[in-house]
Enzyme design. Structure first.
Site, PDB file in Angstrom:
ATOM      1  N   ASP A 376       5.641  -3.881   7.919  1.00 46.76           N
ATOM      2  CA  ASP A 376       7.000  -4.231   7.509  1.00 46.76           C
ATOM      3  C   ASP A 376       7.039  -5.739   7.219  1.00 46.76           C
ATOM      4  OD1 ASP A 376       9.733  -3.986   7.090  1.00 46.76           O
ATOM      5  OD2 ASP A 376      10.207  -4.348   9.194  1.00 46.76           O
ATOM      6  N   GLU A 379       6.925  -8.631   2.343  1.00 43.51           N
ATOM      7  CA  GLU A 379       7.235  -9.083   0.961  1.00 43.51           C
ATOM      8  C   GLU A 379       6.511 -10.383   0.631  1.00 43.51           C
ATOM      9  OE1 GLU A 379       9.478  -8.011   3.203  1.00 43.51           O
ATOM     10  OE2 GLU A 379       9.619  -6.040   2.270  1.00 43.51           O
ATOM     11  N   ASP A 454      15.770  -0.998   4.046  1.00 44.87           N
ATOM     12  CA  ASP A 454      16.997  -0.930   4.853  1.00 44.87           C
ATOM     13  C   ASP A 454      18.190  -0.406   4.073  1.00 44.87           C
ATOM     14  OD1 ASP A 454      15.351  -1.894   6.747  1.00 44.87           O
ATOM     15  OD2 ASP A 454      16.171  -3.928   6.764  1.00 44.87           O
TER      16      ASP A 454
END
Ligand code: GLC
Length: 750
Positions: A376, A379, A454
């Site tokens: 997670d 990015e 999310d």
């Protein structure tokens, strides 16, 4: 000047240089530059070289002609305009203006030819991107995603253009922030480009969308077979803690007879969010917990974020600093950004030596009984910065060359997933690795499954899940899902029911919710939701062989598992922007209810006869229907002539060996189906340890003729018995299986 090369041509028109490579009859790589530089492929491109292809080159009247078996390519030697034509001389795609090549921008214009545009991976909005403006820059978007949200976690600079006569794809292999204007600026042209990097793209032709996706994944690679357990139901929350709570959740699944294969541990299992550690208080006996979970048949997937806490007493940070493994700022000083653990440093996964280090950490970490890794914040996300990430002038090293974060940003997640995959394989060399990633670049399917980040517990996001996952599937990533029930916000009973009803038919099935939100287990909303969840999760477990066959197809051809109707019925214009129905493979059509208080919905069924999956009602296709969908029903239809292979639902996938499989044959003139089987967990299938069966039938004058043949038989542990069930047939007089008339329609495998 023109130079012929083994793969194509190089055309010099000062100051520009155009390189065209013919990779297959239908795939052509175009590279234009005005510098003394070599073409750079990103990690998205799987192969280093391609088998050679026949093509002819000819020069005439200021034009260069390259022809392959399926394509004619014309290059205007003055403007370097490229036109792609089919073999009948019809234009498929052509340049509209000269390619722009500047240091800060490259851009390519194409004439619009009434295309619908699909692909682009994880984007908000509907299915068809015609008339839209899009960008690619991996972004941790924590505001509610809506139709106007431009940037999300993943970047797939790939699209499919489809009009009445042709379909093609363009893969722009550029990792810088890229942009796509698909007719928003003009009715005559569209363009794609990037703020830096090279004009390096692949023109991908195909007879239909299927072939374009197959050809696109020929370039960017296809998934390997995941472990079967990763196709099961998965339960997560931010966070299940302490360890007793994790056990309690696991036991409740078993007690309530709701199938579940995987439990996720979110960031709170760690000591102060330090990756590769366990919280000394709340997960004191984590080894015991892992063992207990494994004994109950649960696999455990733990989150591992890239940010390494800046703490000299912490071994991972210390090693990273000592060995110089972290990303640097423009002055060459280790960059520090804030994420969950506070100040943290970020491994430069682009470097092989860093990946090796990380792989070793992963390998050691999973030893106690962890089965998969959840990547997670990759990015990479950075808190308290307006850009939500690290500075664009930060420095990475790729293949010995220093590159800026501007170039590395969109690639970071793929390299992290690569390191993670190597780590899993290091510890268990013959087990199929499972990784779940939030960020991605094209080609991610070779390393990880993805989820869409999310979302919220709102109906809009149940709807958004559909076109988003379908476009991700068309972009080469078949293994994708959304947080079921929604991540942020409190889910409610009805929404949860509607969501789970739809999600069991998506490739990746995981319930997840944010910290501070209401409980979101299938039993958290009362008996009705619990019963309906159980029913639908069991339906997924029954369909497991069918779903696994779709993974096999994705592994072979790159096809999406969850696909838009247009993928199967391209000629039917009604399907071109259907975003609220989807197909699971070619045989099942799913039309979820995605609004509150709705007990029926409009469903479009393409040509042919369709059967209601639950009660067998017959529908004639090519029409819109208003279909009943009370709270415990989701409209699902089976195509005429479909063959579905099923099994009994287990509480978890490895609970027992499946002895018997059920082959459901749906009424139709004929049908054909490939069924695949292997051990579901090791890499032995790559050595030929698998079974492949061809199942076929035709139906004439009351006679059902079934053929069941072994195409490949390399795995002894498969089902021993196949039981055939005829669905929706009436007036059957005789059933013949492999040439013999039978009564109980059973086949025994030996
Ligand atoms: C991010 C992830 C979410 C996770 C949370 C805590 O928001 O997207 O899934 O639960 O971080 O780790």
């Amino acid at each position: 000047m023109i130079k012929r090369t083994a793969e194509g041509i190089i055309l010099f028109r000062k100051p520009k240089r155009l390189e065209i490579r013919v990779l297959t009859d239908k795939i052509v790589n175009v590279f234009i530059t005005d510098k003394e530089e070599k073409r750079k492929d990103t990690i998205a491109v799987e192969k280093k070289s391609y088998p050679s292809v026949n093509f002819e080159v000819k020069e005439e009247n200021g034009k260069l002609f390259i022809s392959t078996k399926s394509l004619d390519i014309e290059v205007d030697m003055e403007t370097l305009f490229i036109t792609f034509k089919d073999k009948k001389g019809n234009i498929i795609n052509e340049d509209y203006k000269e390619v722009v090549i500047e240091d800060s921008e490259v851009k390519c214009y194409k004439r619009l030819r009434e295309e619908h545009f699909y692909g682009f991976g994880e984007k908000a909005g509907y299915l068809d991107k015609k008339g839209e403006k899009l960008e690619m820059w991996n972004t941790d978007e924590f505001m509610t995603h809506n139709q106007t949200t431009k940037l999300l976690y993943e970047s797939y600079p790939f699209f499919i253009g489809m009009n009445k006569t042709h379909v093609y794809g363009i893969f722009f292999d550029n990792s810088f922030r890229s942009f796509f204007n698909m007719g928003e600026e003009s009715e005559e042209y569209y363009y794609f480009g990037a703020y830096g990097g090279q004009m390096n793209y692949y023109f991908i032709y195909g007879d239909d969308i299927k072939e374009v996706v197959e050809n696109y994944t020929y370039i960017t690679g296809r998934i390997e077979l995941p472990p079967l357990w990763a196709l099961g139901n998965q339960q997560s929350r931010y966070s299940y803690t302490p360890q007793e709570r994790v056990i309690e959740i696991a036991k409740t699944f078993r007690k309530k007879d709701i199938p579940c294969d995987v439990i996720y541990l979110d960031i709170d299992y760690m000591e102060g969010y330090r990756v590769f550690t366990w919280n000394k208080e709340t997960f004191k006996d984590y080894r015991k917990m892992l063992k207990e979970l494994n004994d109950m048949g649960f696999k455990v997937v733990t989150i591992v974020d890239p940010g390494v806490k800046r703490d000299y007493d912490y071994f991972v940070y210390r090693e990273g600093i000592e060995k110089d493994y972290f990303v640097k700022d423009k002055y060459g000083i280790t960059y520090v950004g804030k994420v969950w653990p506070g100040e943290a440093c970020f491994p430069d996964f682009l470097q092989e030596r860093v990946r090796n280090w990380w792989a070793e950490k992963i390998g050691n970490f999973i030893r106690d009984g962890i089965s998969g890794i959840w990547n997670d914040m990759n990015e990479p996300a950075v808190f308290e910065t307006p850009t939500k990430t690290m500075p664009e002038d930060n420095i990475h090293v790729l293949d010995g060359e220093r590159i800026t974060h501007r170039e590395a940003h969109n690639l970071y997640a793929n390299y992290m997933a690569l390191a993670t995959k190597e780590g899993l394989l290091r510890e268990r060399p013959n087990d199929r690795p499972f990784i779940l990633s939030r960020a991605a670049f094209a080609g991610i399917q070779r390393y990880a499954a993805i989820w869409t980040g999310d979302n919220r517990s709102i109906y809009e996001h149940l709807l958004m899940m559909m076109p988003m996952l379908m476009n991700i599937g068309l972009s080469g990533q078949p293994f994708a899902g959304a947080d079921v029930g929604g991540f942020e916000g409190d889910c409610n009973e009805e929404l949860f029911i509607r969501w789970i009803e739809a999600a069991v038919f998506t490739p990746f099935l995981r319930v997840h919710s944010a910290i501070g939100t209401k409980d979101q287990e299938p039993w958290s909303f009362g008996k009705r939701a619990e019963d309906i969840s159980r029913k639908f999760i069991k339906i997924r477990y029954e369909l497991l062989p069918y779903i696994y066959d779709l993974f096999y197809e994705a592994y072979r051809k790159g096809y999406p598992i969850m696909r838009p109707l247009v993928f199967e019925y391209q000629k039917d214009e009604n399907t071109h922007n259907i975003y609220d129905e989807f197909m699971l493979g070619e045989n099942l059509l799913v039309a979820p209810v995605y609004l509150p208080s709705k007990e029926r919905r409009e469903v479009y069924l393409p040509e042919g006869i369709w059967y209601d999956y639950f009660n067998g009602d017959v529908y004639e296709g090519g029409k819109y229907y208003l279909v009943d969908a009370p709270i415990d029903k989701i409209p699902v239809f089976v195509k005429e002539g479909a063959i579905l292979v099923k099994q009994k639902p287990l509480s978890y996938i490895e609970e027992e060996e499946i002895e018997e499989k059920i082959v459901e044959i749906y009424n139709g003139e004929k049908g054909k189906y490939l069924h695949y089987e292997d051990d579901g967990k090791t890499l032995n299938y790559k050595k030929g340890n698998y079974n492949l069966f061809n199942i076929e039938f035709d139906y004439h004058e009351g006679e059902v003729n079934i053929k069941f043949e072994k195409l490949h038989f390399g795995y002894k542990g498969g089902a021993k018995k196949y039981r055939f069930v005829l669905k929706n047939f009436n007036g059957v007089r005789r059933v013949i299986v492999n040439g013999r008339e039978v009564e109980n329609y059973e086949i025994y495998i030996s």
